[in-house]
Motif scaffolding. Structure first.
Motif, PDB file in Angstrom:
ATOM      1  N   VAL A  38      -5.712 -50.519   4.174  1.00  0.00           N
ATOM      2  CA  VAL A  38      -5.184 -52.013   4.180  1.00  0.00           C
ATOM      3  C   VAL A  38      -4.248 -51.992   3.004  1.00  0.00           C
ATOM      4  CG1 VAL A  38      -5.974 -54.310   3.741  1.00  0.00           C
ATOM      5  CG2 VAL A  38      -7.556 -52.854   4.858  1.00  0.00           C
ATOM      6  N   ASP A  39      -3.055 -52.760   3.390  1.00  0.00           N
ATOM      7  CA  ASP A  39      -1.960 -53.089   2.447  1.00  0.00           C
ATOM      8  C   ASP A  39      -2.385 -54.267   1.325  1.00  0.00           C
ATOM      9  OD1 ASP A  39       0.590 -52.783   1.462  1.00  0.00           O
ATOM     10  OD2 ASP A  39       1.460 -54.263   2.770  1.00  0.00           O
ATOM     11  N   GLU A  54      -3.376 -59.682   2.295  1.00  0.00           N
ATOM     12  CA  GLU A  54      -3.240 -61.005   3.307  1.00  0.00           C
ATOM     13  C   GLU A  54      -2.947 -60.590   4.724  1.00  0.00           C
ATOM     14  OE1 GLU A  54       0.684 -62.901   3.048  1.00  0.00           O
ATOM     15  OE2 GLU A  54       1.151 -61.859   1.136  1.00  0.00           O
ATOM     16  N   GLN A  55      -3.254 -61.231   5.565  1.00  0.00           N
ATOM     17  CA  GLN A  55      -2.874 -61.225   7.038  1.00  0.00           C
ATOM     18  C   GLN A  55      -2.650 -62.557   7.525  1.00  0.00           C
ATOM     19  OE1 GLN A  55      -6.676 -59.480   8.269  1.00  0.00           O
ATOM     20  NE2 GLN A  55      -7.634 -61.339   8.631  1.00  0.00           N
ATOM     21  N   GLY A  56      -1.944 -62.343   8.755  1.00  0.00           N
ATOM     22  CA  GLY A  56      -1.483 -63.477   9.767  1.00  0.00           C
ATOM     23  C   GLY A  56      -0.463 -64.050   9.204  1.00  0.00           C
ATOM     24  N   LEU A  75     -10.760 -60.659   3.762  1.00  0.00           N
ATOM     25  CA  LEU A  75     -10.297 -61.036   4.966  1.00  0.00           C
ATOM     26  C   LEU A  75     -11.336 -60.784   6.023  1.00  0.00           C
ATOM     27  CD1 LEU A  75      -7.093 -58.460   4.551  1.00  0.00           C
ATOM     28  CD2 LEU A  75      -7.186 -60.965   4.200  1.00  0.00           C
ATOM     29  N   ARG A  79     -12.085 -63.435   9.339  1.00  0.00           N
ATOM     30  CA  ARG A  79     -11.626 -63.064  10.182  1.00  0.00           C
ATOM     31  C   ARG A  79     -11.612 -63.780  11.579  1.00  0.00           C
ATOM     32  NH1 ARG A  79     -13.271 -57.111  11.996  1.00  0.00           N
ATOM     33  NH2 ARG A  79     -15.013 -58.261  12.914  1.00  0.00           N
ATOM     34  N   ARG A  86      -2.008 -68.029   7.605  1.00  0.00           N
ATOM     35  CA  ARG A  86      -1.662 -66.706   6.583  1.00  0.00           C
ATOM     36  C   ARG A  86      -3.011 -66.653   5.640  1.00  0.00           C
ATOM     37  NH1 ARG A  86       2.831 -67.000   1.921  1.00  0.00           N
ATOM     38  NH2 ARG A  86       2.497 -64.844   0.860  1.00  0.00           N
TER      39      ARG A  86
END
Length: 315
Positions: A38-39, A54-56, A75, A79, A86
């Protein structure tokens, strides 16, 4: 006792123990590999490093994760709730890559959240506090109300809950191996403990997959973060002036949660001016099977300011 018998007995004990240790190390390496995939990002603040993932895309929402978790777990916790947002999930104090500052408090954690928003160039944001993460989410609303568009607390640690206490000194022992052993050799017990559902609750295969993924995501444990929650943060919530919260607030809880208290959440909603209370009949502490109702309730709430007074939404 013959030496040969002693040697055989020793081998009989050592071999299984070696196998358990090998399996433990293998599983911890796999857990670290999941995290590495995961970044994650780190920003420097006056409270030390603040890590986040973060994602989205879309309007941002800040997630304050629960006990044992971290930014990656944050996250996962939401989910299925935000598909067009975001999601920004910091690791709270002492979890994963976030520092544990001296004399840390949930108030300082809220200030660190605000500093992260400054670094990200975000003036105002929706906030969701999950379980033990509710404490610092409430502090963010109390200390930085201008930064919070809406505040949502989900199965939260709130005043009067059984979770809102200082744990006994025995809780400081190394929990990772014990929790891993439960996960590995008594999985049904671990599932009931983490999901906190009644014994008669029946999960679908999809529910079981999510719960198992959730449990796996707790490893490796962040001892400093857990100790902060167990001995400082969770009990701190009992002294909060909830009546002073001015941001639009929603509190959601399941009636059958065996960990945090549905009644405590209801009482907290009654204390916060204009708060909305969402009561769900089942699902335990992870709100299993309630994703659709959660998603719809949060979407409505984040889209508009709640009306005056406490609104109860039946399941």
């Amino acid at each position: 006792m013959k030496p040969s018998f002693v040697a055989a007995l020793g081998a009989g004990i050592a071999l299984p123990a070696f196998g358990v240790l090998f399996r433990y190390r293998r599983d911890m390496n796999a857990a670290r590999a999941r995290l590495a995939a995961v970044d994650r990002h780190v920003v420097a603040t006056k409270w030390g490093a603040v890590e986040y993932a973060e994602q989205g895309q879309g309007d941002p929402v800040l997630v304050s994760h629960g006990i044992f978790h971290n930014c990656v777990g944050g996250l996962l916790e939401v989910r299925d709730l935000f598909t067009d947002r975001r999601v920004i999930a910091p690791s709270r104090f002492g979890y994963l890559g976030s520092s544990m500052p001296p004399n840390a408090t949930p108030a300082a954690q809220a200030d660190a959240f605000a500093a992260l928003l400054d670094r990200l160039g975000i003036d105002q944001i929706d906030v969701i506090g999950c379980s033990a993460g509710a404490t610092s989410a409430l502090q963010l609303a109390l200390r930085h109300p201008r930064r919070v568009k809406h505040l949502a607390i989900v199965v939260g640690n709130l005043p009067g809950s059984p979770t809102a206490v200082v744990q006994p000194p025995s809780a400081k022992f190394q929990r990772q191996f014990v929790m891993w052993a439960l996960r590995t050799f008594a999985p049904s017990m671990m599932i009931r403990m983490i999901a906190a559902v009644p014994k008669e609750f029946v999960m679908t295969s999809e529910d079981a997959r999510y719960v198992n993924e959730f449990i796996d995501s707790l490893f490796p444990l962040s001892t400093d973060g857990f100790i902060f929650d167990a001995f400082v943060s969770n009990a701190d919530v009992n002294g909060y002036n909830l009546e002073a919260i001015t941001v639009p607030t929603l509190i959601a809880h399941t009636k059958d949660d065996q960990l945090a208290s549905h009644d405590a959440s209801k009482r907290a909603a009654e204390r916060i001016p204009g708060a909305r209370f969402v009561s769900l009949d089942s699902g335990g502490h992870l709100m299993i099977g309630q994703q659709k109702k959660q998603r719809e309730a949060l979407a409505r709430f984040f889209a508009e300011t709640p009306t005056h007074g406490v609104e109860r939404v039946a399941s």
